[in-house]
Design an enzyme around this catalytic site. Structure first.
Site, PDB file in Angstrom:
ATOM      1  N   SER A   1     -50.878 -10.389 -48.856  1.00 56.76           N
ATOM      2  CA  SER A   1     -50.702  -9.949 -47.480  1.00 56.76           C
ATOM      3  C   SER A   1     -51.710 -10.646 -46.556  1.00 56.76           C
ATOM      4  O   SER A   1     -51.713 -11.860 -46.439  1.00 56.76           O
ATOM      5  CB  SER A   1     -50.804  -8.427 -47.423  1.00 56.76           C
ATOM      6  OG  SER A   1     -50.478  -7.921 -46.160  1.00 56.76           O
TER       7      SER A   1
ATOM      8  N   ASP B   1     -39.097  -6.967 -48.559  1.00 55.83           N
ATOM      9  CA  ASP B   1     -40.391  -6.847 -47.880  1.00 55.83           C
ATOM     10  C   ASP B   1     -40.191  -6.790 -46.370  1.00 55.83           C
ATOM     11  O   ASP B   1     -39.654  -7.722 -45.771  1.00 55.83           O
ATOM     12  CB  ASP B   1     -41.269  -8.037 -48.259  1.00 55.83           C
ATOM     13  CG  ASP B   1     -42.740  -7.825 -47.965  1.00 55.83           C
ATOM     14  OD1 ASP B   1     -43.057  -7.107 -46.999  1.00 55.83           O
ATOM     15  OD2 ASP B   1     -43.571  -8.368 -48.710  1.00 55.83           O
TER      16      ASP B   1
ATOM     17  N   HIS C   1     -43.367  -5.080 -50.172  1.00 55.54           N
ATOM     18  CA  HIS C   1     -44.745  -5.523 -49.969  1.00 55.54           C
ATOM     19  C   HIS C   1     -45.714  -5.007 -51.028  1.00 55.54           C
ATOM     20  O   HIS C   1     -46.580  -5.758 -51.498  1.00 55.54           O
ATOM     21  CB  HIS C   1     -45.211  -5.070 -48.576  1.00 55.54           C
ATOM     22  CG  HIS C   1     -46.258  -5.948 -47.968  1.00 55.54           C
ATOM     23  ND1 HIS C   1     -46.016  -7.241 -47.577  1.00 55.54           N
ATOM     24  CD2 HIS C   1     -47.575  -5.717 -47.686  1.00 55.54           C
ATOM     25  CE1 HIS C   1     -47.120  -7.771 -47.071  1.00 55.54           C
ATOM     26  NE2 HIS C   1     -48.074  -6.867 -47.132  1.00 55.54           N
TER      27      HIS C   1
END
Length: 410
Positions: free
Chosen positions: A183, A353, A386
């Site tokens: 991320s 995601d 995610h």
């Protein structure tokens, strides 16, 4: 409490940044709108003792000081569960994402968590913790109580935190580093690489749920917060730190979650996308340690990127101030196409995601179209969102085994 001045927008930002906090509480105070948290415990209360040694692995606590004075906590796992430390082991630096800390890599059981798997496979593992997280609250002259402590965005993570941790690991290990980011940990690496920074110390980079362009983000909470300038309103109201475990967030969440038809178990899904592979026990462990604080300025920076679709430095929204900082009216962009073409890269992204959206990842990949073909590995997992890349029960076989196979080729 500055509750009355913020009103409805704070509800949106709480949903945006609160993830799945629910009604967990932590003692904090507030002064002039600045959330105040105690400095992180050390020694027996650190990540080594609580998360690594408790699983039977050797661990060392380290600190590194950035050029702008932030004192960052790092953990070194020098060997596997057997305790074997001999040999010239290749170092791997693990960098967490937004609202997380280094515990990201230790949440899963030892036979599934990336940090432990790497240690058991003969790597020297280093875990980073960015400024503002509970074990990296130190500073040479500022306290987290001071508003100035929180005057940073991810630009400063590119300019100061990442170089400090890279250089420290490189100096300690005496050789080039494998890097793994998730991320925001991918964004700061891409930013640095695009400016030809740190590449001389890099062996390879693995980017999981890569974040660069976010203009096509599908997370409804992230989009709503950005489109309504929520972070900017918080900043103007006097807030500098956003702590998802603070009383402001907890109070508002309690009110929201008590309303008919509101299912707070869906907060994480609304933020990250529908994760395929999280079990209930990992969520409980997550809430024992996460989420972590970040700065309001960092939230503003990410919101700017969502609205503008650019990978650019922080926009002060004032030509004169931009001139003071950058020597130009608008903030400079990080040019992803400028990343050296011979850096070995492994990019893993998921079809579900909502933060690292497929269309945005495709923009990044287009920027890398001239990358050396034998230096770029792309992994797409259709049902991953995610959190699956760091908390998914299938992540070992789906992501980490291929990741370690990639390392062995470098």
């Amino acid at each position: 409490m500055k509750m009355a001045n913020i009103g409805t927008p704070i509800i949106v930002v709480v949903l945006f940044w609160g993830l799945a906090v629910g009604t967990r509480t932590k003692l904090f105070s507030e002064e002039d709108g600045i959330a105040v948290s105690a400095l992180a415990p050390s020694g027996s209360d650190g990540i080594c003792a609580s998360m690594v040694e408790a699983q039977g692995y050797p661990c060392e606590e380290h600190t590194v000081t950035t050029e702008d004075g932030y004192i960052l906590s790092m953990q070194r796992i020098p060997g596997g569960k057997s305790g074997e430390r001999s040999g010239n082991k290749i170092p791997v630096l693990l960098q967490h994402g937004l609202l997380m800390d280094g515990i990201t890599w230790l949440l899963l059981p030892p036979d599934q968590a990336l940090a432990f798997l790497l240690a058991d496979n003969g790597y020297e593992v280093w875990i980073a913790n960015t400024r503002g997280t509970q074990y990296s609250l130190g500073h040479t002259s500022l306290s987290p109580d001071d508003p100035a402590y929180w005057e940073w965005s991810w630009d400063e993570l590119v300019a100061y935190d990442l170089p400090a941790t890279y250089q420290y690991v490189h100096n300690q290990a005496g050789q080039k580093i494998h890097y793994v980011g998730h991320s925001l940990g991918t964004l700061i690496a891409l930013g640095a690489f695009s400016e030809d920074q740190l590449v001389n110390m890099l062996r390879s980079a693995v980017l999981l749920s890569p974040i660069a362009h976010v203009g096509q983000i599908t997370s409804p909470l992230a989009k709503t917060a950005a489109e309504n300038f929520i972070a900017e309103d918080l900043y103007k109201s006097g807030f500098r730190e956003f702590d998802p475990k603070g009383p402001l967030v907890v109070q508002v969440l309690k009110e929201i979650c008590s309303k008919p038809g509101v299912d707070c178990t869906n907060l994480m899904t609304s933020f990250t996308g529908q994760n395929c592979c999280l079990n209930s026990s990992i969520t409980d462990i997550f809430l024992d340690h996460e989420p972590q604080a970040t700065s309001i300025k960092n939230m503003i920076h990410l919101a700017q990127m969502i609205r503008d679709g650019k990978v650019a430095m922080f926009d002060y929204d004032d030509k004169e101030e931009n001139q003071q900082h950058y020597g130009q009216d608008t903030p400079p962009e990080y040019k992803m196409a400028s990343i050296p073409h011979d850096i070995p890269l492994f990019l893993g992204y998921g079809g579900a995601d909502a933060l690292s959206d497929v269309q945005d990842v495709k923009l990044l990949l287009n920027s890398l179209k001239d990358h050396d073909g034998d230096k770029l590995v792309i992994q797409y997992i259709d049902d991953y969102a995610h959190a699956d890349f760091v908390m998914g029960e299938n992540a070992k076989q789906d992501v980490y085994d291929p990741l370690m196979a990639f390392f062995k080729l470098q």
